[in-house]
Design a protein around this motif. Sequence first.
Motif, PDB file in Angstrom:
ATOM      1  N   SER A 127     -11.192  -6.485  -3.714  1.00 39.19           N
ATOM      2  CA  SER A 127     -12.178  -5.906  -2.827  1.00 39.19           C
ATOM      3  C   SER A 127     -12.765  -6.737  -1.925  1.00 39.19           C
ATOM      4  O   SER A 127     -14.045  -6.848  -1.515  1.00 39.19           O
TER       5      SER A 127
ATOM      6  N   ARG B  31      -7.155  -6.398  -0.985  1.00 31.97           N
ATOM      7  CA  ARG B  31      -7.307  -5.239  -1.739  1.00 31.97           C
ATOM      8  C   ARG B  31      -7.642  -5.342  -2.701  1.00 31.97           C
ATOM      9  O   ARG B  31      -8.723  -4.439  -3.147  1.00 31.97           O
TER      10      ARG B  31
ATOM     11  N   MET C 279     -13.808  -0.470  -0.397  1.00 29.64           N
ATOM     12  CA  MET C 279     -12.775  -0.516   0.843  1.00 29.64           C
ATOM     13  C   MET C 279     -12.630   0.668   1.742  1.00 29.64           C
ATOM     14  O   MET C 279     -12.266   0.445   3.086  1.00 29.64           O
TER      15      MET C 279
ATOM     16  N   TYR D 171      -8.700 -10.370   3.963  1.00 29.96           N
ATOM     17  CA  TYR D 171      -8.236  -9.039   3.509  1.00 29.96           C
ATOM     18  C   TYR D 171      -7.419  -9.566   1.987  1.00 29.96           C
ATOM     19  O   TYR D 171      -6.670 -10.273   2.099  1.00 29.96           O
TER      20      TYR D 171
ATOM     21  N   TYR E   5     -11.839   1.438   5.737  1.00 29.37           N
ATOM     22  CA  TYR E   5     -10.557   2.225   6.170  1.00 29.37           C
ATOM     23  C   TYR E   5     -10.945   3.301   7.057  1.00 29.37           C
ATOM     24  O   TYR E   5     -10.514   3.704   8.332  1.00 29.37           O
TER      25      TYR E   5
ATOM     26  N   ALA F 228      -5.653   3.671   3.579  1.00 24.91           N
ATOM     27  CA  ALA F 228      -5.497   2.134   3.631  1.00 24.91           C
ATOM     28  C   ALA F 228      -4.205   1.972   4.466  1.00 24.91           C
ATOM     29  O   ALA F 228      -4.032   0.785   5.316  1.00 24.91           O
TER      30      ALA F 228
ATOM     31  N   ILE G 106     -12.886  -7.824   2.071  1.00 25.16           N
ATOM     32  CA  ILE G 106     -12.328  -7.589   3.528  1.00 25.16           C
ATOM     33  C   ILE G 106     -13.391  -7.828   4.651  1.00 25.16           C
ATOM     34  O   ILE G 106     -14.621  -7.693   4.299  1.00 25.16           O
TER      35      ILE G 106
ATOM     36  N   ALA H  52       0.852  -1.073   0.013  1.00 26.42           N
ATOM     37  CA  ALA H  52       0.063  -0.056   0.108  1.00 26.42           C
ATOM     38  C   ALA H  52       0.958   1.439   0.043  1.00 26.42           C
ATOM     39  O   ALA H  52       0.493   2.384  -0.598  1.00 26.42           O
TER      40      ALA H  52
END
Length: 640
Positions: free
Chosen positions: A397, A394, A424, A392, A428, A375, A399, A346
Amino acid sequence: MNFDTRVADRLIGACRDAARALQDQRGGRESVSTAACAEFRGVFADCFRENVAAERAARSELAHMLDDVARQVQKAKSAAEVEQRRLSELTAWVLAAGWASAGSGVAVDVEPRPSTEETDRPSVNADTARQGLRAWASGSTAGASSADPATLDSAVSTFRIQDDTARSAADGVGAAASEFERECSWAHSDLDAVGSGLRRFLEDNQQDATRLSDIASMFRAAGGSGHVGQVTVSNDVLVLATVPASLSNAALLSYLSTATPADIKALATLTGWQQTLQRMDPSTIGAWWAGMNTGAGTAADVAGVSQRQELLLAAAPAMFGALDGMPALARVRANQLNAPSLLRAAEKDLETALKLSGTGQARHDPNRTEILQNAVAYLKQVEAGDVQLYLYDRDRSRIVEMIGTPEPDTRHVITYVPGTFTGMNSFYTGGVQQVSKYLRRQAPGTVAFVYKDGRFPGEEDTAGGPNMGRIGEANDQDLARASGQQLASFESGMRTDPYLNGAEQTGIGHSWGLTNVTSSEVAGARYDKVISLAGAGMLPDWEPQPTTEYSNLYYYDVLIHGQGVTNPFTNRGVVWDGNNPIHRDEFDQNYYRGPDDDELDGAINSVEEGNILMDNHSLIATDSEDNMKALEKMLRTVTR
């Protein structure tokens, strides 16, 4: 006659060059093989020695075959030259005789007629070269093996360099043989065994190099980085590195339950065993994990996880963090161990986004930068243990955040699915966790899973506003059905947890999230209670379950307003054909007034009124004081 001597010469040269190359490599190969065997012990070392001997014999066979083909082609060339000479002489005699018989008046000395008997057409054939079977697992694999990975790596390097040279020579032979059969068809030829023999030899060599490299990697991983000297690992881990399909599911689970720390370190470099676990039934995974020996002590600061289990989680955190059947606490721990890797990815993406922003490039999206910043901040909380991730991914998508701690006294399990446009970034920034956190605070013994597995209707990849152009996805039956099957699979895997499977199960869905929950019922999931928070609708084949209690809580909002609109062509509601919680008697209806409802006059013909309806739709999924009556009703429903 069709015989090109230059083509024959090329095949002779290619065969001799290839034979010479194979013979010249023997000394170097023998040297590194001997060095590799010096400290290599165990059943795999025995396999390697057998393969070295098989390779040596095959090399001699192929070199002999190539030399023999070269000799046969040389003989064929000689025969062809004899025949070509005979044909030339016969042609010259015919011309001379014809000239004389024509009475040209010129004296012509005609020689005796050359032979009309054709030269025997030669044959050029190659017998299949004998090559022994190369095997990397034979007999019992019980026990352990040891080796110095540096000497194995050195052998692999030499093998591959030599094989590149041999492959080039083999390609030359193959091309020359094909040309010979095409341009020298006067000779009978069958050279298929040449190409197939060389291919088999090089494929076997490649397998040997690959397997030996895999084994070296296992020893190196088990011993640490750098020059590690001689290392010992179990034969089971070497089986996983070389022939993973030969280990049954039961054997794999048994091995993992007793693997040494060195073995588990080595496992981190492999993926085959992870794929095998992912194909197993969640109940099998759950029983295996629960039955694993925990007598070796608990890992420091990790409740409920033994030292061996902690090592396994660290060896493959991404896989275990998404593996259905694993207990919730183990999955959370795996995702915490994986958080540094996720965080680095990230941060790298954020760095790129900031560079684009700094250079003013048109394709830069400031909302993308914002979501990456969020993130990074979120993953730092995961790394610190302040946020518990059950799942998870990312990029896909996916989570699922767990709120609360599974314990023997856990009485209530909530699966909370947020609504349309949820991305997402909604996780966060903490927007979709509010209801679950409230219920967890107010109801001891509660564990909640805030769930999002895949893209939601209208979801965007950035922190920008919702994509209203994709609102129709919230009415898509195919999306709802597929999402319901995914949620049902989650429920099945989650409930293998011994702390969770005996608790009361409640599904809560906000807006489209209710569609996801009820679609999971169509797919076979069962809940004790289902709570709709301004729920959108249900599939046409959804049926309420007789043992499930259904509730619908709502304000007058944009969705409720839309559910009152009728399609003039079908005479049904435009939202899920009128199959909405607000219109079903099975749902206990609970209507609340919003804080600004006094400003609504019923016509909803202004932007301000539209905004109130939007705010009301969001309000039902918050822990705001304005939503307290609805929250208290949810709490009573969950706990009674």
